[in-house]
Structures are given as structure tokens and as C-alpha cells.
Design an enzyme around this catalytic site. Structure first.
Site, PDB file in Angstrom:
ATOM      1  N   THR A   1      13.383  59.306   3.484  1.00  0.00           N
ATOM      2  CA  THR A   1      12.282  59.904   4.247  1.00  0.00           C
ATOM      3  C   THR A   1      12.778  60.683   5.454  1.00  0.00           C
ATOM      4  O   THR A   1      12.135  61.646   5.877  1.00  0.00           O
ATOM      5  CB  THR A   1      11.315  58.779   4.692  1.00  0.00           C
ATOM      6  OG1 THR A   1      10.788  58.184   3.508  1.00  0.00           O
ATOM      7  CG2 THR A   1      10.172  59.292   5.536  1.00  0.00           C
TER       8      THR A   1
ATOM      9  N   THR B   1      14.769  54.113   3.485  1.00  0.00           N
ATOM     10  CA  THR B   1      14.636  52.762   4.033  1.00  0.00           C
ATOM     11  C   THR B   1      14.404  51.696   2.957  1.00  0.00           C
ATOM     12  O   THR B   1      14.627  50.518   3.210  1.00  0.00           O
ATOM     13  CB  THR B   1      13.476  52.704   5.047  1.00  0.00           C
ATOM     14  OG1 THR B   1      12.278  53.119   4.389  1.00  0.00           O
ATOM     15  CG2 THR B   1      13.743  53.594   6.242  1.00  0.00           C
ATOM     16  N   ASP B   2      13.976  52.117   1.761  1.00  0.00           N
ATOM     17  CA  ASP B   2      13.601  51.119   0.747  1.00  0.00           C
ATOM     18  C   ASP B   2      14.766  50.225   0.314  1.00  0.00           C
ATOM     19  O   ASP B   2      14.578  49.030   0.075  1.00  0.00           O
ATOM     20  CB  ASP B   2      12.997  51.821  -0.486  1.00  0.00           C
ATOM     21  CG  ASP B   2      11.608  52.372  -0.202  1.00  0.00           C
ATOM     22  OD1 ASP B   2      11.054  52.071   0.875  1.00  0.00           O
ATOM     23  OD2 ASP B   2      11.072  53.101  -1.054  1.00  0.00           O
TER      24      ASP B   2
ATOM     25  N   GLU C   1      15.523  21.202  -5.612  1.00  0.00           N
ATOM     26  CA  GLU C   1      15.034  20.377  -6.733  1.00  0.00           C
ATOM     27  C   GLU C   1      15.750  20.726  -8.028  1.00  0.00           C
ATOM     28  O   GLU C   1      15.972  21.895  -8.314  1.00  0.00           O
ATOM     29  CB  GLU C   1      13.537  20.640  -6.944  1.00  0.00           C
ATOM     30  CG  GLU C   1      12.648  19.865  -6.001  1.00  0.00           C
ATOM     31  CD  GLU C   1      11.192  20.270  -6.167  1.00  0.00           C
ATOM     32  OE1 GLU C   1      10.743  20.426  -7.312  1.00  0.00           O
ATOM     33  OE2 GLU C   1      10.538  20.440  -5.129  1.00  0.00           O
TER      34      GLU C   1
HETATM   35  C1  SIN Z   1      11.949  55.771   3.166  1.00  0.00           C
HETATM   36  O1  SIN Z   1      12.990  56.355   3.314  1.00  0.00           O
HETATM   37  O2  SIN Z   1      11.332  55.316   4.145  1.00  0.00           O
HETATM   38  C2  SIN Z   1      11.288  55.516   1.843  1.00  0.00           C
HETATM   39  C3  SIN Z   1      11.849  56.284   0.722  1.00  0.00           C
HETATM   40  C4  SIN Z   1      13.278  55.943   0.448  1.00  0.00           C
HETATM   41  O3  SIN Z   1      13.667  54.782   0.586  1.00  0.00           O
HETATM   42  O4  SIN Z   1      14.026  56.852   0.086  1.00  0.00           O
END
Ligand code: SIN
Length: 355
Positions: free
Chosen positions: A38, A117-118, A313
């Protein structure tokens, strides 16, 4: 020296020391390796929620933050341009190899990786396990596209470069900087789908913050990283990483996914169990069969805090627990473990050291 020139030189020296700006040639050399996400995304208008990730080049990312040049001598390198849900182990190996050669050849002092970020936490953890260097490697990204209102990418990139350029970042393993927080690679995870405050270290907290370009560290990360890790990218060059998959447990979870993985010849399975690494009766039966077929099984949890340690468990001798690693990070450690070890005892001992 003419009086006016002398005054100019003295004023510049004074200003640089007050602002802690080094002369250009003395600034640390930082390479920004862009992979997409992003931070490189564009939406059709600043207020539009949807956008296309991974569109801008590293040169454009750098141009958006001219102040980077006051902090460091900046170079850009475009490794790939993908949304991070499309990240692969092959890209990880290429990324780690590029970083290894940049440091080994003395071409830079620190590295910033821009990333979606993913799956940022997964790439960060992989690098933390395989890079044999003390130099800073900092991942960053953005939750809002580059032209979105309140875009967070430029501030995150500035902070990441400041951190990579700071001597205090040396020897702390791979880190991520998002929304002014500094996280250790092994500890952080994405905890919000859209908000700029999207990352946490659920069990440990961030290792520091960055303000006005200056990092403040609260503590050190756990010690088993980079130069202290048993793995090195140099031994992974010709290797296809073993196939390890993650299976989620939930009320009424069936045996279908585990049976399918056994049929497909998977080498390891991490179960993202409920609670303290528990799973349904059907998963239990199929996992027992997986173990009999020689598949390595790690028991983790889908729960955010607490990890899976001892006292699980119906834990059999042939199963390993994930400790404080999330299922997605336990998968990475198991993939690497299976490039070196072939007994449950060896892999279990390794998880004991890294958790
Ligand atoms: C992001 O970057 O926030 C989402 C999309 C990605 O991980 O490329």
C-alpha cells in the site's frame, strides 16, 4: 578566508551540530529496497477507500520524502512490486540474498525494506532468521495509499530511514517501524485490517518508539536473531524450502484439510489451534495419521496472546509446541528447521531456543 565566507562556514557547522545533520558524505549509506504494498499504492481519489497497491516505483517513494537526504545517503532498489498477499518464499530468498550481498560488499550501512503490511511480519521474521549481519534491516509500509488523505507512508519511510541510519539500531535484529513504534521481527503482528495503528507485539509490547527521527529503545529483542541464528541465507541458495502448511481449528473442524495435505505430500503442518493449542477430534485423528506418515506437526494457537508452551492437552512425544510464535511464524521456523533436521527431538529443541 573572506570574512563573509568564514561566517557562512561557521554558521553551517553550528546549524548542522544543533540539528544533528552530518555533512552529506559522512551520512550513513541506506538502501531502500522496495517490494510493493500500500505504501506504493494509488487510489482514484484521496477519499476513496479502495486502491491499487504496488504501483509506485522506489524512485517515486524516495522523491515523496526529500528529508531522507538530510539523514542519509539514499539509494533505491526495486526488488519486485507486489501486494504482499502475493509474497512468496522465492521472493524472500532473493530479498535476503540481495541484502546479504549489499552488506558483504560494503555497499551500504543499513537497509529499509518497503513492504505490504499484510505479510510484513512474515518477511521480517524470515530475514531475522537468515541474515548473518548486525547492520540494521528495517521493514516499513503504509495502511493508506500514497495519495490517500492522511497517507502514513512518508512518515513511516522517514522513521525507518532514521532508524536504519542510527547506530543504536545495530545488532538488534530485523525490526519494523509503523506509526512511530519499533517492533522486533519475531514479536509483532498485524492486529487491525485498516487503521494506521495496525501493529502490535501482543505478548511483549514494542521494543521502542521513534520521535523526531530519534529512536528510543525500551528493551532488547529476544537474543536469537541474525548472527545468532542457526540459519543463513548462504546455505539456502539452491534449496526449495520444504512445504509446510497451516491448518485452522474451530468448533466442528473436519479432517478434510489435514487429509488433503497428507495426500499432497506436505512435510510439515502447523495447527492454529483453539485456546492453548487444542483442536477438534477430527483434526486430532488426522494429525495422528500425519505423524505416522512422517509429517512434522507443530501445535500453535489462533489466540493472540499467551502462546502454546508446556501442559498442552493430549500432547504426544511426536508433536512440537510453537511457544510464543504465531502460527504463520512457526511455519517459517519449521520450513527452515526441515532444511537441517530430521527428528522431532532436533526440531523440538530448535523451537525451544527460538520461541
Ligand atoms: C498493505 O500494504 O497495507 C496491504 C496490502 C499489502 O499487504 O500489500
Amino acid at each position: 578566508m573572506k570574512k563573509s565566507l568564514k561566517k557562512y562556514v561557521l554558521t553551517t557547522i553550528l546549524l548542522c551540530s544543533v540539528l544533528q545533520i552530518l555533512p552529506a558524505e559522512n551520512r550513513p549509506r541506506i538502501t531502500i529496497i522496495a517490494t510493493g504494498g500500500t505504501i506504493a499504492g494509488i487510489s482514484s481519489s484521496p477519499t476513496e477507500a479502495s486502491y491499487d497497491p504496488a504501483r509506485l516505483s522506489v524512485e517515486v517513494l524516495m522523491e515523496q520524502v526529500p528529508a531522507l537526504n538530510d539523514v542519509a545517503q539514499i539509494n533505491g532498489f526495486q526488488l519486485c512490486n507486489v501486494a504482499s498477499q502475493h509474497m512468496t518464499t522465492a521472493i524472500w530468498i532473493r530479498l535476503a540474498s540481495v541484502i546479504d550481498s549489499l552488506f558483504s560488499n560494503g555497499q551500504c550501512d543499513g537497509i529499509v525494506v518497503t513492504h505490504g503490511t499484510d505479510t510484513m511480519e512474515e518477511t521480517a521474521f524470515f530475514l531475522d532468521l537468515v541474515l548473518p549481519h548486525q547492520n540494521p534491516v528495517i521493514l516499513t509500509g503504509a495502511m493508506r495509499p500514497s495519495n490517500g488523505l492522511g497517507a502514513d507512508g512518508p512518515a513511516n519511510l522517514f522513521n525507518a530511514v532514521c532508524l536504519a541510519a542510527d547506530s543504536a539500531a545495530h545488532g538488534r535484529g530485523v525490526m519494523a517501524v509503523m506509526n512511530d513504534y519499533i517492533f522486533a521481527a519475531a514479536e509483532f503482528t498485524k492486529t487491525h485490517t485498516v487503521n494506521p495503528q495496525a501493529f502490535e507485539s501482543p505478548d511483549h509490547g514494542p521494543i521502542g518508539v521513534i520521535r523526531g527521527g530519534k529512536p528510543v529503545f525500551f528493551r532488547s529483542p529476544r537474543p536469537v536473531h541474525t548472527v545468532h541464528s542457526r540459519f543463513s541465507i548462504r546455505q539456502l541458495q539452491q534449496i526449495v524450502l520444504p512445504r509446510v502448511e497451516v491448518v485452522l481449528s474451530y468448533a466442528g473442524a473436519s479432517s478434510i484439510p489435514v487429509e488433503a495435505l497428507i495426500e499432497n505430500g506436505v512435510e510439515g503442518i502447523v495447527v492454529a489451534g483453539v485456546g492453548h493449542g487444542n483442536y477438534s477430534l477430527d483434526i486430532e485423528k488426522s494429525i495422528d495419521r500425519a505423524v505416522r506418515c512422517g509429517v512434522f506437526v507443530v501445535r500453535g494457537s489462533r489466540v493472540l496472546r499467551g502462546g502454546v508452551t508446556f501442559g498442552v492437552e493430549s500432547l504426544s512425544d511426536s508433536q512440537i509446541v510453537s511457544g510464543f510464535l504465531s502460527p504463520q511464524k512457526a511455519r517459517i521456523l519449521l520450513m527452515l528447521a526441515l532444511t537441517r533436521y530430521n527428528t522431532v527431538e532436533q526440531v523440538g529443541e530448535l523451537f525451544g531456543r527460538y520461541r
